[in-house]
Design a protein around this motif. Structure first.
Motif, PDB file in Angstrom:
ATOM      1  N   LEU A  36       4.393   5.227   3.706  1.00 53.44           N
ATOM      2  CA  LEU A  36       3.236   4.472   3.262  1.00 53.44           C
ATOM      3  C   LEU A  36       3.721   3.718   2.036  1.00 53.44           C
ATOM      4  O   LEU A  36       4.170   4.324   1.060  1.00 53.44           O
ATOM      5  N   LEU A  99       1.279  12.139   7.486  1.00 58.23           N
ATOM      6  CA  LEU A  99       0.654  11.005   6.810  1.00 58.23           C
ATOM      7  C   LEU A  99      -0.844  10.971   7.090  1.00 58.23           C
ATOM      8  O   LEU A  99      -1.654  10.832   6.168  1.00 58.23           O
ATOM      9  N   LEU A 103      -3.928  11.164   4.367  1.00 57.34           N
ATOM     10  CA  LEU A 103      -4.937  10.114   4.222  1.00 57.34           C
ATOM     11  C   LEU A 103      -6.340  10.610   4.552  1.00 57.34           C
ATOM     12  O   LEU A 103      -7.323  10.026   4.103  1.00 57.34           O
ATOM     13  N   VAL A 125      -1.049  -2.626   1.270  1.00 53.80           N
ATOM     14  CA  VAL A 125      -0.640  -1.333   1.823  1.00 53.80           C
ATOM     15  C   VAL A 125      -0.002  -1.575   3.180  1.00 53.80           C
ATOM     16  O   VAL A 125      -0.555  -2.289   4.020  1.00 53.80           O
ATOM     17  N   ARG A 127       2.128   0.549   6.345  1.00 54.92           N
ATOM     18  CA  ARG A 127       2.706   1.740   6.946  1.00 54.92           C
ATOM     19  C   ARG A 127       4.051   1.359   7.532  1.00 54.92           C
ATOM     20  O   ARG A 127       4.210   0.251   8.053  1.00 54.92           O
TER      21      ARG A 127
END
Length: 131
Positions: A36, A99, A103, A125, A127
């Motif tokens: 991330l 992940l 989150l 942001v 990924r």
């Protein structure tokens, strides 16, 4: 265009601008890691409190998300050019599930709320996956 000398200076200057923090949970694996990546674009007049970010925000984010590692990359000028990003945080996770679990943690709201305490930059942001 950058000369070799300017490129070398920029590379040498940036050597001290990166930090890696680890939770100690990462092990050697041949599988790609999920990441991330939080990018803080540089702009005129932007506020970014680096000391707060490193000492408070990153430990909070690591704890809440359960990331295996984080690499912090501070933008530094290359010659007369300002860096395109003030900071890039590259959080690594052992898997997509790790992940997603991080989150989904309800405390992620605290991490998001903390952003206003160190910057007025809206982060990008992304990924990712890395070998």
């Amino acid at each position: 265009m950058l000369s070799r000398r300017d490129f070398g200076r920029g590379a040498a200057t940036s050597l001290g601008a990166m930090a890696v923090m680890s939770s100690g949970a990462a092990g050697a694996t041949s599988e790609p890691k999920v990441s991330l990546n939080i990018l803080y674009p540089n702009r005129e007049g932007a506020r970014f409190d680096l000391a707060y970010y490193r000492s408070v925000h990153i430990p909070l984010a690591m704890k809440v998300m359960g990331a295996a590692d984080v690499m912090l990359i501070e933008g530094v000028p290359m010659g007369n050019a300002a860096p395109p990003y003030v900071m890039i945080a590259h959080f690594q996770f052992a898997s997509s599930a790790a992940l997603e679990k991080g989150l989904a943690n309800p405390a992620i709201a605290d991490v998001r709320a903390d952003i206003a305490k160190f910057t007025d930059i809206k982060p990008t942001v992304m990924r990712g996956s890395s070998a």
